[in-house]
Design a protein around this motif. Structure first.
Motif, short mmCIF file in Angstrom:
data_model
loop_
_atom_site.label_atom_id
_atom_site.label_comp_id
_atom_site.label_asym_id
_atom_site.label_seq_id
_atom_site.Cartn_x
_atom_site.Cartn_y
_atom_site.Cartn_z
N LEU A 166 0.84 -1.19 0.00
CA LEU A 166 0.00 0.00 0.00
C LEU A 166 0.88 1.25 0.00
N SER A 167 0.39 2.28 -0.66
CA SER A 167 1.08 3.55 -0.68
C SER A 167 0.15 4.64 -0.15
N CYS A 168 0.75 5.65 0.44
CA CYS A 168 -0.01 6.80 0.95
C CYS A 168 0.73 8.04 0.51
N ALA A 169 0.20 8.71 -0.51
CA ALA A 169 0.82 9.91 -1.06
C ALA A 169 0.26 11.15 -0.36
N ALA A 170 1.16 12.02 0.08
CA ALA A 170 0.76 13.24 0.77
C ALA A 170 0.91 14.46 -0.13
N SER A 171 0.05 15.42 0.07
CA SER A 171 0.14 16.68 -0.65
C SER A 171 -0.30 17.81 0.27
N GLY A 172 0.15 19.01 -0.04
CA GLY A 172 -0.26 20.17 0.73
C GLY A 172 0.68 20.54 1.86
N GLU B 120 -8.84 -0.55 13.70
CA GLU B 120 -7.74 -1.25 14.37
C GLU B 120 -6.40 -0.67 13.97
N PHE B 121 -5.54 -0.46 14.95
CA PHE B 121 -4.19 0.01 14.69
C PHE B 121 -3.38 -1.07 13.98
N VAL B 122 -2.64 -0.68 12.95
CA VAL B 122 -1.80 -1.61 12.20
C VAL B 122 -0.33 -1.29 12.41
N ALA B 123 0.08 -0.04 12.12
CA ALA B 123 1.49 0.30 12.22
C ALA B 123 1.64 1.81 12.25
N THR B 124 2.76 2.26 12.82
CA THR B 124 3.07 3.68 12.83
C THR B 124 4.57 3.87 12.70
N ILE B 125 4.97 5.04 12.20
CA ILE B 125 6.39 5.33 11.99
C ILE B 125 6.64 6.80 12.30
N ARG B 126 7.74 7.06 12.98
CA ARG B 126 8.11 8.43 13.31
C ARG B 126 8.44 9.22 12.05
N TRP B 127 8.48 10.56 12.19
CA TRP B 127 8.73 11.43 11.03
C TRP B 127 10.07 11.11 10.37
N SER B 128 11.04 10.67 11.18
CA SER B 128 12.37 10.38 10.64
C SER B 128 12.48 8.96 10.08
N GLY B 129 11.49 8.12 10.39
CA GLY B 129 11.54 6.74 9.93
C GLY B 129 12.32 5.82 10.83
N SER C 154 7.05 1.91 6.13
CA SER C 154 8.23 2.69 5.75
C SER C 154 7.77 4.02 5.18
N ARG C 155 8.72 4.89 4.93
CA ARG C 155 8.37 6.19 4.36
C ARG C 155 9.54 6.71 3.55
N ASP C 156 9.22 7.54 2.58
CA ASP C 156 10.20 8.24 1.77
C ASP C 156 9.80 9.71 1.79
N ASN C 157 10.39 10.48 2.68
CA ASN C 157 10.00 11.89 2.83
C ASN C 157 10.30 12.68 1.56
N ALA C 158 11.32 12.29 0.83
CA ALA C 158 11.64 13.00 -0.42
C ALA C 158 10.53 12.83 -1.44
N THR D 9 5.73 10.19 0.54
CA THR D 9 4.94 8.96 0.48
C THR D 9 5.31 8.02 1.62
N ALA D 10 4.29 7.38 2.18
CA ALA D 10 4.49 6.31 3.16
C ALA D 10 3.98 5.01 2.55
N TYR D 11 4.49 3.91 3.09
CA TYR D 11 4.16 2.60 2.51
C TYR D 11 3.80 1.60 3.61
N LEU D 12 3.06 0.59 3.21
CA LEU D 12 2.81 -0.55 4.08
C LEU D 12 2.99 -1.81 3.24
N GLU D 13 4.07 -2.51 3.49
CA GLU D 13 4.34 -3.78 2.82
C GLU D 13 3.70 -4.89 3.63
N MET D 14 2.83 -5.66 2.97
CA MET D 14 2.07 -6.70 3.67
C MET D 14 2.41 -8.05 3.06
N ASN D 15 2.96 -8.93 3.85
CA ASN D 15 3.35 -10.26 3.39
C ASN D 15 2.59 -11.33 4.17
N ASN D 16 2.56 -12.51 3.60
CA ASN D 16 1.88 -13.64 4.23
C ASN D 16 0.46 -13.24 4.66
#
Length: 124
Positions: free
Chosen positions: A19-25, A45-54, A70-74, A77-84
């Motif tokens: 999953l991807s989460c693209a931010a704007s503004g 339900e809470f799944v996951a969280t990540i600090r601003w620095s990653g 994970s996240r890529d501030n540049a 975008t934030a991501y959620l990799e889901m396996n199994n």
């Protein structure tokens, strides 16, 4: 900040999705990020969280060892990799952003902005 979640879909049990989460503004680096999910008839339900620095992440017990946030501030975008993936992972997944004056949050009330949600369906 406005958030747009994407990447959901139908997958068989044992499969993977990203999953991807693209931010704007606003720059994403000003926020900690989180993922929540909600299945029909159940509370969000809470799944996951990540600090601003990653550098710091937390996961819900039901997804530990299978999901990675994970996240890529540049790329703002934030991501959620889901396996199994399991049938019980079926839900609408929401990304959320909270102000970075706090470290992170595992509760919905800690977030000020929400994406529209993306459906994940896992078949058995």
């Amino acid at each position: 900040v406005q958030l747009q979640a994407s990447g959901g879909g139908l997958v068989q049990a044992g499969g993977s999705l990203r999953l991807s989460c693209a931010a704007s503004g606003a720059p994403l680096s000003s926020y900690f990020m989180g993922w929540f999910r909600q299945a029909p008839g159940k509370e969000r339900e809470f799944v996951a969280t990540i600090r601003w620095s990653g550098g710091t992440t937390y996961y819900g017990d039901s997804v530990k060892g299978r999901f990675t946030i994970s996240r890529d501030n540049a790329k703002n975008t934030a991501y959620l990799e889901m396996n199994n993936l399991k049938p019980e992972d079926t839900a609408v997944y929401y990304c959320a952003a909270g102000r970075a004056i706090t470290s992170t949050s595992t509760t919905p009330r800690g977030y000020s902005s929400w994406g529209q949600g993306t459906q994940v369906t896992v078949s058995s």
